[in-house]
Each structure stands twice: as structure tokens, then as C-alpha cells.
Design a protein around this motif. Sequence first.
Motif: not given
Lengths: 221, 378
Positions: B252, B256, B275-278, B295, B299
Motif C-alpha cells: 500500500s 492511495g 488518503v494515505s493507505l497504511t 487509511s 479503511y
Amino acid sequence: MIIYVTIKIRGMALRRVFILFLTFILFLFLSSDNVFLHAQDNDEREEDGVVTLQYYSLGDQMFSINLGLLVPLFFHNPEGGITKTNLSLGGVGSLEWDAFLNNNLSLGGELGGGFTISPLKRVLIMIPITVKMSYFIRKYPFEFPLFLSAGICFTKLDDLLYIGPIVKPGFSAYWNITPQWAIGINAAYWWVPEFYLKGNLKEQARFGNFAEFSLSGLYHF
Amino acid sequence: MRIKTASIFLFAILLLVLLFSCEENSIAVFYSLEHESEVEDNKSLDNDITVTNIERFGDYYYISAGNLYRRDTKGSTQKWVRHSEWPGWDSATGELKDGLCTEFTVFNETIYAIFYSVDGTETGLFQYKGNEWKKIENGLTGLRLDKILSINQTLFVAARDSGSSSWKLYFSRDGESFTDTGIGDFFRPIISGTWVPDTAATDSGTFYLVTGKKVYSGDDPENLSVAEDFPSADNGYGGIYYSRALKVLFLSTADGYVHANDGSGWGTSNQAEGVSLTDMEELNVDDNIVIVVGSSNGYYEIIVAEETGLDKDNIVLRIPGTGAYYSTNINYLNTTLSSAVILKFYRDEEKDYLFGCTSGEGLWRNQQANGYRLWNRE
């Protein structure tokens, strides 16, 4: 950052909204010409010997403050079915100005606000801005106006915002303590449609149904 | 004339209805309320804490959230107890005594936790085993410790020299002494890692460790190097996850995207915009494997039918709770979890729980109930 629950209120749409809202008010005033004519008809009948006591005349005004309870009733699915709102008993308040068009009919505006709480402690806030037309039935010192309000309602829940119409039929009972001051009670039904003509939310359309029970303080001038 | 007046009035209302109904939302307000239900809350854990990790060890769940906490795995109402109330607190020393726990992991049936002193100047790695606390310093002396990961019987610690802004990576196989892997100068400390077996039948495989903008790989911690042929990420990576069920490696990004490699090359998802995905985890829901992707705003989920497998060139990141229910019902959208920063997922296969660690929104538990999955608070 665009949040998945985004609200896009377009500038163009807002302008159209307010233009149409002003047009709506204009319609009401135009329609009130007919009311003036009707009032003149009444005056003519009085001249024919029918005695009617005139409490108010064109230009008389009143200002009122209302505070009370907002009772969530149910949501109506236009595709069928009634569902519970899951909302708690809430509060409501409003400021209202009215001008009499004749002895029995007044036209005014109301800025209000209501809130209720959801099971997850989210606060549903509704801010209606409405035009209100009232018809007064009297037995002095009491007055019993029947009214219909219509306008726009800003409905907010967390990051969600919906700007839509609202219609509020209802009735009141006022006791004129003095020629200027009165107190009263109000009961109104809030019909707050929320629906979408396009997109994937069409199936989530619901008509919100609420009841308002409030106390009023009025000043005539 | 009255009929005419009424007609104009109704016409105006109708026009308003048609106009305003064009407004756009991602979920309707009243529909959201109609489907709202209360969330179970364990209540022994504050709902506004940041939880950096959760793992099950034995009969306890452990979390790092400023303090280390643990609770019995039985039921969902067991009280979370902070580490200062665990047996053996008398043996605690140094930063552990009055410091803050930032990270932990379970390795070799032992708890390893990084503690910072309250003023942030000192760090230490502590081991909790047999009701005793012990500071681990061999190979880590004088270093500031930031992240700890346990991957395939190897313990990794990202650390930096005091005053340095770049990290190095240390590893240990016995949990007692640490060795420099030789890789470092990271844009960020190691944020995620996984291990991919070569084949199901062997013990050999490859470590993958993700820093800010690089992926390191190698079959041995002493033999790690920058992995080639990985998709780039302008704003860095978010996490790496290997699905043994799908035999697919997921990556990820903070841009995004989720990239997936099934051995035949990389495929890419649609973009989760803004968004930043985690971190990632997986669930089995009916006949589907659901990859959940944390995120910075709730999520996302990737639905993979077990019989068809993943179409890596058409990966769809979808918002949970909308349309068909997979990892959650719609109530997820009514909770603050749907807008929280999700740092970490952890799945307890035995209980069929999925835990979500958030930044400032506490710890959430996903479980099966009444025919679908839903989220509750710890």
C-alpha cells in the motif's frame, strides 16, 4: 484531502437555490394581492351590515420567540415502509416575524433550529428557514392561528450536510395578556424530505417526520 | 383565487424539492440514522488513545498505547490492565519505570516493548518474561529506538544514533543481542514487514521490509538489499502484507494505491483519493477473502472470491458498509472509526476478531454478530 463522506455544495447550485428561494417568496407576495382583494370584499360586506371586529389590519406586525421540544416520529421510505429514527427527544427554538395582511391572515418568516441525539451520540441539527402563512381564529383574548410554513432546511449530521425543503403545517393557541404581549403554545409537524434524483443515493431517499411542541412569547407592534 | 394561490404555493415547493434534491452526499443523512445502532464499548480503555499495536500472546491481548495494557481474551468485557499492575512490576527499572511505551511485539513467547522516558531523551528495549522485566541493551546501547517488528522468528528494531536523523535496522534471533543489518539511512524508520515463503513445503523464503520510499528484501536479515521492480510511491509506502491464502504480496502507498503481485508481476488498484493507505490484514467472509486496508480516513476493503482469486489488474478499493456487507455492516459509517487514522490491523483467527488500532480514536474490535460483521469499541 477528500473524505469519503464529502459534501459538495456547488457555488452555482447555491446561487440557484437562493434565486429560487427569492422567487418563492415573490410568489407568495404576489399571491397575497388576491388576499388583499378578498379583504376588501369583507369590508364591503361589513358596510352591508355585517359587523366584524377588526383586531388587525394590513401592516400590523408581531415578533415571537419559540422554545420547545422536537419529537422524532419516523422516517418514510418513498419506496414503501416506515422506519424508526433511532433519535432521542430533542430541542427546538425559533425567531419569527409576521405581518398581517388583513384581520385574519398573516405572512412572515421564521428562522429556527432543532436538534436531536443519535444512539452514537451524534447530533442531528436541522435549521429551517421558512416562509409562514397563518390564518387566525379568535375568541378574545384567545387566538388560534392555523399555519403552514415552507422553506429550506439545513440538515447536518457529523460531516454530512443536506440542504433540502421543509414543510411545517401546525396550529397555535395564544393568550393576549395585553394588547402588545401574548404567550402561547404551538404544535407543528415537520416534513423534511431528503431524496436524490441521481447517483447511488437514490435508494436511500427518506422523508423525515418530526413533531414540534413549543411555547411562544409574542409582541405585537 | 384561493385555488390559484395554493397552486402557486405548491408549485414553488415542488420546484424547491426538485432543486435541492440534487445535492450530493456519500450517504444519506436520514438513511444513516435509520441504520445506526449502539456500539458495544468495553469502557476500560479510553476512547481517545492512540494504539500503535495489538497482539495476542497466550490468554491475553496486549496493546501499546502510551502504557502497555493487556486483557484476558475471554469474552469482550474483560478489563484492560496497564503494565504497572502486572505481576513483577518490582523488577522494572529505567525508562520503563515511569516512561511511555511506544511500540511492542511478541517474539519467542516474550513481550518486547520500547519505552521512552517522559522527557523523550532516553529509550530502552524491555523484555517481559516469566513475570520479570529486563532491559535489552546488547547491540542497542546508546541508540534511540523507534520501531520493533517480529517477522518469521526474527526480531527487527529500527534505531538511530542520538542526534542522527537517519535510522538503521538491527536484528536479533535470540531476543538478547542485536546485530546491524547493514541497511539504513531511511527516509522513515521501518514501518512494515512481512515474510514470503518460497514454497509452501519449505522453510526458506524472503523478508520484505518497507521504509518510507524503499522496500528492502533478502532471504536473510544479514543479506538485505533494496528490492527491485517494486512500484514507486511519490509520497512513500504505507505497508506490506503477504496473503498466504491468495499467495499474493500486497503493497500500500501513501498515494492511495494498493499494488499486488501474484508472482507474475504487479497490478494496481483504483486510487483511494486524498488518503494515505497504511496497514493491511485479511478476513474470510462467506466464500470471499477480504483484504482490509487501513487509511488516514477509515479503511477500505478488497473483495476476492476464493474460487476466482485476485484479478490484480482490476483491484477495487471499496468503502466498507456500502452496498453488500463484507467486513462490516453500515453502522461502521456511523462511527468515528470511519474517519479515523487506522495504524494497524490485527486478526485473531481463533476468535475471528479483527482489531483496528487508531490514532486518537482508541481500539476497535470487528466480529461476527447476527449474520454480519460489525465494529465495537474496546
